[in-house]
Design a protein around this motif. Structure first.
Motif, PDB file in Angstrom:
ATOM      1  N   VAL A   1       0.858  -1.183   0.000  1.00  0.00           N
ATOM      2  CA  VAL A   1       0.000   0.000   0.000  1.00  0.00           C
ATOM      3  C   VAL A   1       0.890   1.227   0.000  1.00  0.00           C
ATOM      4  CG1 VAL A   1      -1.795   1.275   1.230  1.00  0.00           C
ATOM      5  CG2 VAL A   1      -1.783  -1.238   1.271  1.00  0.00           C
ATOM      6  N   ASN A   2       0.778   2.039  -1.030  1.00  0.00           N
ATOM      7  CA  ASN A   2       1.523   3.296  -1.112  1.00  0.00           C
ATOM      8  C   ASN A   2       0.536   4.460  -1.105  1.00  0.00           C
ATOM      9  OD1 ASN A   2       4.164   2.124  -1.450  1.00  0.00           O
ATOM     10  ND2 ASN A   2       3.569   1.598  -3.543  1.00  0.00           N
ATOM     11  N   PHE A   3       0.747   5.391  -0.172  1.00  0.00           N
ATOM     12  CA  PHE A   3      -0.139   6.550  -0.076  1.00  0.00           C
ATOM     13  C   PHE A   3       0.689   7.830  -0.095  1.00  0.00           C
ATOM     14  CE2 PHE A   3      -2.306   9.790   2.526  1.00  0.00           C
ATOM     15  CZ  PHE A   3      -3.438   9.968   1.740  1.00  0.00           C
ATOM     16  N   ARG A   4       0.264   8.787  -0.933  1.00  0.00           N
ATOM     17  CA  ARG A   4       0.930  10.084  -1.030  1.00  0.00           C
ATOM     18  C   ARG A   4      -0.035  11.149  -0.516  1.00  0.00           C
ATOM     19  NH1 ARG A   4       2.759  10.977  -6.851  1.00  0.00           N
ATOM     20  NH2 ARG A   4       0.631  11.755  -7.162  1.00  0.00           N
ATOM     21  N   ALA A   5       0.333  11.759   0.601  1.00  0.00           N
ATOM     22  CA  ALA A   5      -0.579  12.680   1.274  1.00  0.00           C
ATOM     23  C   ALA A   5      -0.807  13.963   0.497  1.00  0.00           C
ATOM     24  CB  ALA A   5      -0.064  13.001   2.674  1.00  0.00           C
ATOM     25  N   ALA A   6       0.167  14.376  -0.302  1.00  0.00           N
ATOM     26  CA  ALA A   6       0.051  15.667  -0.993  1.00  0.00           C
ATOM     27  C   ALA A   6      -1.206  15.751  -1.840  1.00  0.00           C
ATOM     28  CB  ALA A   6       1.288  15.898  -1.854  1.00  0.00           C
ATOM     29  N   ASP A   7      -1.583  14.648  -2.498  1.00  0.00           N
ATOM     30  CA  ASP A   7      -2.783  14.654  -3.323  1.00  0.00           C
ATOM     31  C   ASP A   7      -3.691  13.460  -3.041  1.00  0.00           C
ATOM     32  OD1 ASP A   7      -1.124  12.733  -4.328  1.00  0.00           O
ATOM     33  OD2 ASP A   7      -1.199  13.408  -6.407  1.00  0.00           O
TER      34      ASP A   7
ATOM     35  N   THR B   1     -22.448  19.670   3.592  1.00  0.00           N
ATOM     36  CA  THR B   1     -21.334  18.727   3.585  1.00  0.00           C
ATOM     37  C   THR B   1     -20.115  19.436   3.032  1.00  0.00           C
ATOM     38  OG1 THR B   1     -21.866  17.929   1.366  1.00  0.00           O
ATOM     39  CG2 THR B   1     -22.862  16.750   3.227  1.00  0.00           C
ATOM     40  N   ALA B   2     -18.964  18.851   3.280  1.00  0.00           N
ATOM     41  CA  ALA B   2     -17.723  19.469   2.821  1.00  0.00           C
ATOM     42  C   ALA B   2     -16.711  18.385   2.497  1.00  0.00           C
ATOM     43  CB  ALA B   2     -17.169  20.405   3.886  1.00  0.00           C
ATOM     44  N   ALA B   3     -15.767  18.739   1.670  1.00  0.00           N
ATOM     45  CA  ALA B   3     -14.671  17.828   1.342  1.00  0.00           C
ATOM     46  C   ALA B   3     -13.649  17.852   2.465  1.00  0.00           C
ATOM     47  CB  ALA B   3     -14.033  18.249   0.028  1.00  0.00           C
ATOM     48  N   TRP B   4     -13.403  16.718   3.025  1.00  0.00           N
ATOM     49  CA  TRP B   4     -12.377  16.564   4.043  1.00  0.00           C
ATOM     50  C   TRP B   4     -11.054  16.208   3.359  1.00  0.00           C
ATOM     51  CZ3 TRP B   4     -14.135  13.965   9.197  1.00  0.00           C
ATOM     52  CH2 TRP B   4     -15.378  14.474   9.585  1.00  0.00           C
ATOM     53  N   ARG B   5     -10.008  16.086   4.149  1.00  0.00           N
ATOM     54  CA  ARG B   5      -8.719  15.625   3.632  1.00  0.00           C
ATOM     55  C   ARG B   5      -8.448  14.214   4.128  1.00  0.00           C
ATOM     56  NH1 ARG B   5      -4.284  17.786   5.470  1.00  0.00           N
ATOM     57  NH2 ARG B   5      -5.237  18.957   7.189  1.00  0.00           N
ATOM     58  N   VAL B   6      -7.840  13.434   3.240  1.00  0.00           N
ATOM     59  CA  VAL B   6      -7.323  12.132   3.643  1.00  0.00           C
ATOM     60  C   VAL B   6      -5.821  12.273   3.713  1.00  0.00           C
ATOM     61  CG1 VAL B   6      -7.250   9.665   3.144  1.00  0.00           C
ATOM     62  CG2 VAL B   6      -9.215  11.027   2.396  1.00  0.00           C
ATOM     63  N   THR B   7      -5.254  11.997   4.885  1.00  0.00           N
ATOM     64  CA  THR B   7      -3.817  12.196   5.057  1.00  0.00           C
ATOM     65  C   THR B   7      -3.243  11.058   5.885  1.00  0.00           C
ATOM     66  OG1 THR B   7      -2.134  13.789   5.751  1.00  0.00           O
ATOM     67  CG2 THR B   7      -4.109  13.616   7.140  1.00  0.00           C
ATOM     68  N   ASP B   8      -1.947  11.101   6.127  1.00  0.00           N
ATOM     69  CA  ASP B   8      -1.326  10.061   6.925  1.00  0.00           C
ATOM     70  C   ASP B   8      -1.768  10.186   8.373  1.00  0.00           C
ATOM     71  OD1 ASP B   8       1.313  11.628   8.272  1.00  0.00           O
ATOM     72  OD2 ASP B   8       0.451  12.473   6.432  1.00  0.00           O
ATOM     73  N   ALA B   9      -1.669   9.100   9.103  1.00  0.00           N
ATOM     74  CA  ALA B   9      -2.095   9.096  10.501  1.00  0.00           C
ATOM     75  C   ALA B   9      -1.261  10.076  11.308  1.00  0.00           C
ATOM     76  CB  ALA B   9      -1.965   7.694  11.072  1.00  0.00           C
ATOM     77  N   ARG B  10      -1.899  10.676  12.311  1.00  0.00           N
ATOM     78  CA  ARG B  10      -1.219  11.701  13.118  1.00  0.00           C
ATOM     79  C   ARG B  10      -0.735  11.168  14.458  1.00  0.00           C
ATOM     80  NH1 ARG B  10      -4.957  17.118  12.359  1.00  0.00           N
ATOM     81  NH2 ARG B  10      -4.470  17.460  10.162  1.00  0.00           N
ATOM     82  N   ASP B  11      -0.876   9.872  14.645  1.00  0.00           N
ATOM     83  CA  ASP B  11      -0.566   9.356  15.981  1.00  0.00           C
ATOM     84  C   ASP B  11       0.449   8.223  15.962  1.00  0.00           C
ATOM     85  OD1 ASP B  11      -2.066   7.453  14.766  1.00  0.00           O
ATOM     86  OD2 ASP B  11      -3.692   7.445  16.237  1.00  0.00           O
ATOM     87  N   GLY B  12       1.119   8.048  14.841  1.00  0.00           N
ATOM     88  CA  GLY B  12       2.157   7.033  14.787  1.00  0.00           C
ATOM     89  C   GLY B  12       1.670   5.636  14.484  1.00  0.00           C
ATOM     90  N   VAL B  13       0.356   5.443  14.315  1.00  0.00           N
ATOM     91  CA  VAL B  13      -0.155   4.123  13.940  1.00  0.00           C
ATOM     92  C   VAL B  13       0.041   3.954  12.434  1.00  0.00           C
ATOM     93  CG1 VAL B  13      -2.159   2.607  13.891  1.00  0.00           C
ATOM     94  CG2 VAL B  13      -1.835   4.177  15.811  1.00  0.00           C
ATOM     95  N   ARG B  14       0.857   2.998  12.071  1.00  0.00           N
ATOM     96  CA  ARG B  14       1.326   2.941  10.691  1.00  0.00           C
ATOM     97  C   ARG B  14       0.299   2.383   9.712  1.00  0.00           C
ATOM     98  NH1 ARG B  14       5.955   3.397   8.763  1.00  0.00           N
ATOM     99  NH2 ARG B  14       5.721   1.587   7.391  1.00  0.00           N
ATOM    100  N   ASN B  15      -0.625   1.555  10.165  1.00  0.00           N
ATOM    101  CA  ASN B  15      -1.479   0.865   9.192  1.00  0.00           C
ATOM    102  C   ASN B  15      -2.805   1.577   8.959  1.00  0.00           C
ATOM    103  OD1 ASN B  15      -2.720   0.294  11.625  1.00  0.00           O
ATOM    104  ND2 ASN B  15      -3.335  -1.771  10.990  1.00  0.00           N
ATOM    105  N   ARG B  16      -2.825   2.913   9.147  1.00  0.00           N
ATOM    106  CA  ARG B  16      -4.067   3.614   8.857  1.00  0.00           C
ATOM    107  C   ARG B  16      -3.785   5.032   8.384  1.00  0.00           C
ATOM    108  NH1 ARG B  16      -6.689   4.254  14.939  1.00  0.00           N
ATOM    109  NH2 ARG B  16      -5.245   5.846  15.736  1.00  0.00           N
TER     110      ARG B  16
END
Length: 751
Positions: A44-50, A88-103
């Protein structure tokens, strides 16, 4: 990567502490722009910028790449609801903020994390799941629209059976259905499955979209899996993909057995072939198969025939089999030969080779359907002999198609069954042989050669012939010896087709046995059922009537079934019973349509119908209907097709999406209503252009829908003569084309 947080001006000391904590987390590497996870065999590769997400299954090369987007409430309050639920509004999907790597985190417009995306899985399975962080429910949708990379030969299909399914489904071309839940690769015997998403075709590629509801646990997960050995691990232990270089399409032809039985010699075969060369070869008939040619074959049973050598029955074939093959080829057909080589009725041959045959504990020969003397498959000399006779018939005599009988199918007298009995295995020269039946099939293929077609008559996907044969007879004989075809025979043919069509064009071409349409045995509507059962699914299509005795309407019926439209199964699992609805979904570069057969298998008139979701279509879609056998325009159909169908009959309806402008409805050339003869269709300005394959010497009628507000100004068709007629109260234009040569004819209708 810089992160910006909204911080209140109140509580300055607390703000400084929070900023410091953010910096510390960033420094320790727990807050990263990119996330990479290994989940079983998936990466799983995730790029937070977009918010770009890539899911990669390296062993298969499967890849999904697209963007994540979450739409939720404009604000989540302490009560867990939006201040204005309608907003409703568009939220952001980004990397986890708490150090949990699999979410990943779902961040609202106020920069607060109120949900997560996780990737549970193991091995070849991976899920994408969205859920709340808070204890309060709020609505929201996570969308993932991804380009899909799969194996190059993969096609869309369904692998999960549905309760109460009433529809046999096949496809032609790149047809995609709302029912599809997999992409299957025949070459790899591998399925990429998806649950919770919907597949679409776009510019020759696949695209998967998922809309996951955060507040509904039945719709909050997309699950992907790579299923290896899909056929081999379930139904086809000898699985090999169909060799399309040798067998690029389902075979077509004629064979004598079903009306001549064992009374057709070289004269009868050539008389029928001359008639077929004029009336059926131009439509796609290819193969002429000779049956009951062996010595001592003037009448049944087959066990009396001299099946294990090449002695010919001179009374009916005085010129010999090589001469007959040459004569058949001169008429433009590929010669074929029926053989039943697992035993013989030739006592002299048996006595000369006694140790090639099976004997019981009492020393008496073991009898089978194939012979009074039955082959021992563990005797190398016997197998070498079989290879030699097939090599002679193929390369010296010139036969190109071999129908080999007595395979893994029905009767316990067939050797595939007989060889499995412990008392018989004990009588083998080598009782420890693990694969006696496969040895025989391999010997046949070796003798025939890799450039000849092999039909396993009474073959089955569970047997060894799956690894060697190009086609398989899936059901029982359509007639019994010296009897005409009966309705009960057609019912059995249909039931076997339903049960085994999932192996068609993947394992081998399905052969439901001959298509018999004789007016002496069947009413016209029953003959239409027979043609629909055999040809609509794209199966091997062999005629078996005395062709020159057919009435013109029955000749036309066979022509309308030729050539075979290329198809593949849409549901990759066995089905059972007499399903009332059969659906061929055709997709071409210029559009797609359904050809739906509504069968009444019963003995009284009934209404038969189907809802759009059963065809994999949205309930609100609008189609235009044309019933083929009756030649009737049904007008616009919404949500459901339902018609009265007489007893023992079928209604065959083309359903074309309503374009709201003039468009092709149907042609009378082929029962797929465009599947083999419609080359192109375009709407430009005020003109409809359709290119149609016209068979030389045989007129074809193309029908065009003329909606309200349009008027026909003229019709042209270079290369063909044209006559037109207005039908159905002006809603349909019939354009009849005639050409002296077979050609693709462009038809232009000006409005």
């Amino acid at each position: 990567m810089w992160y910006t947080y909204r911080i209140s001006r109140k509580g300055t000391r607390m703000n400084r502490l929070m900023i410091g904590a953010v910096a510390l987390c960033a420094a320790c590497g727990q807050m990263r722009a990119d996330t990479t996870l290994d989940v079983g065999k998936w990466t799983v590769n995730f790029r937070a910028a977009d918010a770009r997400l890539e899911l990669l299954h390296a062993p298969s090369g499967a890849r999904l790449a697209g963007h994540l987007a979450f739409t939720g409430p404009a604000k989540v309050t302490g009560a867990g609801v939006a201040a204005d639920p309608a907003r409703t509004a568009a939220w952001r999907v980004t990397d986890a903020r708490d150090g949990v790597r699999n979410r990943l985190a779902l961040v609202d417009p106020m920069d607060n994390a109120h949900g997560y995306v996780v990737f549970p899985g193991d091995g070849d399975r991976l899920s994408l799941l969205v859920y709340h962080r808070t204890a309060f429910a709020y609505g929201g949708t996570l969308r993932f629209a991804a380009d899909v990379t799969a194996r190059t030969d993969a096609f869309p299909c369904r692998v999960t059976p549905k309760a109460g399914d009433r529809v046999l489904s096949v496809k032609s071309g790149a047809a995609v259905s709302g029912d599809d839940d997999a992409l299957f690769s025949p070459a790899a015997d591998e399925a990429l499955t998806f649950a919770g998403g919907r597949l679409a075709a776009a510019d020759g590629a696949w695209r998967l979209s998922a809309a996951l509801a955060i507040d509904d646990p039945t719709r909050n997960t997309l699950t992907l899996a790579v299923v290896r050995d899909y056929y081999k691990g379930r139904w086809v232990p000898y699985y090999r993909p169909l060799d399309r270089t040798r067998a690029p399409h389902a075979p077509t032809g004629w064979l004598s057995w079903n009306t001549y039985f064992d009374q057709a010699g070289s004269k009868e075969n050539l008389d029928e072939a001359r008639f077929a060369a004029k009336w059926f070869k131009p439509f796609g008939m290819e193969i002429w198969n000779i049956e009951s040619w062996q010595d001592n074959s003037p009448q049944l049973p087959v066990s009396d025939f001299h099946n294990m050598n090449l002695e010919t029955y001179k009374v009916q074939f005085p010129e010999g089999m090589k001469w007959l093959a040459d004569e058949i080829r001169k008429l433009g057909f590929k010669p074929g030969l029926w053989m039943a080589p697992y035993g013989t009725g030739n006592e002299a041959f048996y006595r000369a080779h006694r140790d090639w045959f099976l004997h019981g504990a009492d020393g008496k020969p073991i009898r089978s359907w194939n012979g009074r003397f039955t082959l021992d498959p563990t005797v190398p000399e016997a197998l070498d002999h079989l290879t030699r006779i097939f090599d002679t018939a193929s390369h010296d005599w010139g036969y190109e198609f071999f129908k080999i009988d007595g395979m893994s199918g029905r009767g316990p007298g067939y050797c595939a069954h007989l060889y499995e009995r412990p008392d018989v295995r004990a009588r083998f020269r080598d009782p420890t042989c693990p694969n006696p039946f496969e040895r025989t099939v391999a010997a046949f293929r070796k003798g025939i050669g890799d450039d000849r077609l092999f039909l396993a008559c009474q073959g089955h996907f569970t047997g060894a012939e799956a690894a060697y044969a190009d086609a398989s007879r899936t059901g029982a004989d359509i007639v019994h010896p010296n009897e005409p075809v009966k309705w009960a025979n057609i019912l059995l043919q249909a039931r076997c087709t339903v049960n085994q069509i999932f192996a068609h064009s993947v394992v081998f071409w399905s052969d439901p046995d001959c298509m018999l349409v004789s007016q002496g045995a069947l009413a016209r509507e029953q003959a239409q059922v027979e043609a629909t059962v055999v040809a609509l699914p794209g199966q091997q299509t062999f005629a078996g009537d005395k062709l020159a005795e057919l009435a013109p309407d029955r000749v036309r019926l066979i022509q309308q079934a030729l050539p075979v439209c290329p198809t593949r199964p849409a549901k990759l699992y066995p089905q059972f019973g007499h399903l009332p609805v059969w659906d061929l979904h055709v997709a071409r570069s210029f559009g797609d349509w359904h050809v739906v057969a509504l069968f009444n298998w019963g003995d009284a008139e009934a209404r038969v119908g189907v809802d759009w979701p059963e065809l994999g279509e949205a309930a609100g879609r609008r189609f235009l209907g044309w019933e083929f056998w009756g030649g009737t325009f049904l007008g616009a159909q919404m949500g459901r097709l339902e018609l009265p169908v007489p007893a023992r009959s079928v209604r065959l309806v083309a359903l074309r999406p309503d374009a709201g402008r003039p468009q092709v409805l149907t042609t009378d050339r082929h029962l797929t209503q465009g599947g083999v003869e419609l080359v192109d269709e375009r709407w430009e300005g005020k003109s409809l252009t359709a290119t149609v394959k016209v068979v030389g010497g045989f007129p074809l009628t193309l029908r065009v829908h003329v909606p309200s507000g349009f008027a026909v100004a003229g019709v042209t068709a270079p290369g063909a003569s044209v006559t037109t007629a207005v039908e159905s109260d002006g809603r349909v234009l019939a354009v009849t084309l005639a050409s002296n040569v077979t050609a693709d004819v462009p038809v232009k209708v000006q409005f």
